[in-house]
Scaffold this motif. Structure first.
Motif, PDB file in Angstrom:
ATOM      1  N   LYS A  66       0.837  -1.205   0.000  1.00 45.29           N
ATOM      2  CA  LYS A  66       0.000   0.000   0.000  1.00 45.29           C
ATOM      3  C   LYS A  66       0.872   1.256   0.000  1.00 45.29           C
ATOM      4  O   LYS A  66       0.568   2.232  -0.693  1.00 45.29           O
ATOM      5  CB  LYS A  66      -0.932  -0.006   1.208  1.00 45.29           C
ATOM      6  N   LEU A  67       1.954   1.237   0.766  1.00 44.86           N
ATOM      7  CA  LEU A  67       2.863   2.373   0.803  1.00 44.86           C
ATOM      8  C   LEU A  67       3.453   2.626  -0.582  1.00 44.86           C
ATOM      9  O   LEU A  67       3.460   3.750  -1.073  1.00 44.86           O
ATOM     10  CB  LEU A  67       3.979   2.136   1.824  1.00 44.86           C
ATOM     11  N   GLU A 114       2.369   6.455  -6.245  1.00 46.57           N
ATOM     12  CA  GLU A 114       1.715   6.709  -7.535  1.00 46.57           C
ATOM     13  C   GLU A 114       0.321   7.293  -7.367  1.00 46.57           C
ATOM     14  O   GLU A 114      -0.106   8.128  -8.148  1.00 46.57           O
ATOM     15  CB  GLU A 114       1.621   5.400  -8.336  1.00 46.57           C
ATOM     16  N   LYS A 115      -0.409   6.807  -6.354  1.00 46.12           N
ATOM     17  CA  LYS A 115      -1.804   7.209  -6.134  1.00 46.12           C
ATOM     18  C   LYS A 115      -1.949   7.720  -4.706  1.00 46.12           C
ATOM     19  O   LYS A 115      -2.390   7.001  -3.814  1.00 46.12           O
ATOM     20  CB  LYS A 115      -2.735   6.017  -6.350  1.00 46.12           C
ATOM     21  N   GLN A 116      -1.595   8.974  -4.491  1.00 44.18           N
ATOM     22  CA  GLN A 116      -1.567   9.521  -3.142  1.00 44.18           C
ATOM     23  C   GLN A 116      -2.950   9.641  -2.514  1.00 44.18           C
ATOM     24  O   GLN A 116      -3.069   9.711  -1.294  1.00 44.18           O
ATOM     25  CB  GLN A 116      -0.833  10.849  -3.141  1.00 44.18           C
ATOM     26  N   ASP A 117      -4.004   9.618  -3.322  1.00 41.18           N
ATOM     27  CA  ASP A 117      -5.352   9.688  -2.763  1.00 41.18           C
ATOM     28  C   ASP A 117      -5.649   8.480  -1.875  1.00 41.18           C
ATOM     29  O   ASP A 117      -6.452   8.560  -0.948  1.00 41.18           O
ATOM     30  CB  ASP A 117      -6.402   9.837  -3.859  1.00 41.18           C
ATOM     31  N   ILE A 118      -4.974   7.357  -2.114  1.00 40.77           N
ATOM     32  CA  ILE A 118      -5.115   6.171  -1.260  1.00 40.77           C
ATOM     33  C   ILE A 118      -4.665   6.512   0.158  1.00 40.77           C
ATOM     34  O   ILE A 118      -5.319   6.147   1.134  1.00 40.77           O
ATOM     35  CB  ILE A 118      -4.266   4.995  -1.802  1.00 40.77           C
ATOM     36  N   LEU A 119      -3.550   7.218   0.275  1.00 40.91           N
ATOM     37  CA  LEU A 119      -3.008   7.563   1.585  1.00 40.91           C
ATOM     38  C   LEU A 119      -3.761   8.727   2.217  1.00 40.91           C
ATOM     39  O   LEU A 119      -3.873   8.801   3.441  1.00 40.91           O
ATOM     40  CB  LEU A 119      -1.524   7.893   1.467  1.00 40.91           C
ATOM     41  N   THR A 120      -4.272   9.613   1.390  1.00 41.79           N
ATOM     42  CA  THR A 120      -5.036  10.752   1.899  1.00 41.79           C
ATOM     43  C   THR A 120      -6.263  10.268   2.655  1.00 41.79           C
ATOM     44  O   THR A 120      -6.603  10.795   3.712  1.00 41.79           O
ATOM     45  CB  THR A 120      -5.468  11.672   0.741  1.00 41.79           C
ATOM     46  N   VAL A 147      -1.134   6.202   6.403  1.00 41.45           N
ATOM     47  CA  VAL A 147      -0.004   5.298   6.184  1.00 41.45           C
ATOM     48  C   VAL A 147       0.034   4.339   7.374  1.00 41.45           C
ATOM     49  O   VAL A 147       0.147   4.779   8.512  1.00 41.45           O
ATOM     50  CB  VAL A 147       1.327   6.078   6.097  1.00 41.45           C
ATOM     51  N   THR A 148      -0.074   3.047   7.116  1.00 44.74           N
ATOM     52  CA  THR A 148      -0.047   2.057   8.191  1.00 44.74           C
ATOM     53  C   THR A 148       1.269   1.293   8.141  1.00 44.74           C
ATOM     54  O   THR A 148       1.649   0.757   7.106  1.00 44.74           O
ATOM     55  CB  THR A 148      -1.233   1.080   8.064  1.00 44.74           C
ATOM     56  N   LEU A 149       1.967   1.275   9.288  1.00 43.62           N
ATOM     57  CA  LEU A 149       3.227   0.555   9.430  1.00 43.62           C
ATOM     58  C   LEU A 149       3.185  -0.212  10.744  1.00 43.62           C
ATOM     59  O   LEU A 149       2.951   0.383  11.795  1.00 43.62           O
ATOM     60  CB  LEU A 149       4.420   1.512   9.425  1.00 43.62           C
ATOM     61  N   ILE A 193       7.065  10.416   0.862  1.00 42.13           N
ATOM     62  CA  ILE A 193       5.812  10.416   1.610  1.00 42.13           C
ATOM     63  C   ILE A 193       6.113  10.845   3.038  1.00 42.13           C
ATOM     64  O   ILE A 193       7.080  10.380   3.643  1.00 42.13           O
ATOM     65  CB  ILE A 193       5.152   9.020   1.600  1.00 42.13           C
ATOM     66  N   ARG A 194       5.263  11.735   3.567  1.00 43.47           N
ATOM     67  CA  ARG A 194       5.401  12.217   4.939  1.00 43.47           C
ATOM     68  C   ARG A 194       4.102  11.923   5.692  1.00 43.47           C
ATOM     69  O   ARG A 194       3.012  12.149   5.165  1.00 43.47           O
ATOM     70  CB  ARG A 194       5.649  13.718   4.955  1.00 43.47           C
TER      71      ARG A 194
END
Length: 101
Positions: free
Chosen positions: A20-21, A26-32, A36-38, A53-54
Motif C-alpha cells: 500500500k505504501l 503513484e496514487k496519493q489519494d489512497i493515503l489521503t 499510512v499504516t506501518l 511520503i510524509r
C-alpha cells in the motif's frame, strides 16, 4: 513478509502495508483517505510526491523515500525535527539511486 525492526517500531511491517505504501507513491489519494499504516500503527498522511511520503502520529513522524529498487522508511520523534529526518532519508535515497538501487 518484509520485516522492519527498529526502536519505536516493535512489530513487523506486513507485506500488505508495504504494498500500500509503494502504491501510495503513484496514487496519493489512497493515503489521503486511509493514512499510512506501518506495523499496525496508522499515521496521518501529511504530504507526498512520486518519491517522498510524509506522515505523523502524535509525536512520531514518518518520512519515506522511493528509490529504483527500495523504499527507505524512517520513524523519528522529538528532538529530531522533520527537516532533519527528511535530509537524512533523502540523502540516503539519493545515494542508493546513484548506486543503481
Amino acid at each position: 513478509m518484509h520485516k522492519l525492526q527498529c526502536s519505536g517500531l516493535p512489530a513487523a511491517v506486513s507485506k500488505e502495508e508495504i504494498a500500500k505504501l509503494v502504491q501510495g507513491f503513484e496514487k496519493q489519494d489512497i493515503l489521503t483517505s486511509s493514512g499510512v499504516t506501518l506495523a499496525g500503527n496508522r499515521y496521518i498522511y501529511l504530504s507526498g510526491t512520486d518519491r517522498v511520503i510524509r506522515a505523523k502520529l502524535g509525536k512520531v513522524g514518518v518520512h519515506c523515500m522511493k528509490t529504483q529498487q527500495a523504499v527507505v522508511v524512517s520513524l523519528y520523534e522529538d528532538p529530531i525535527q522533520p527537516q532533519q529526518a527528511a535530509s537524512v532519508v533523502e540523502k540516503l535515497g539519493d545515494y542508493l539511486v546513484s548506486c543503481g538501487y
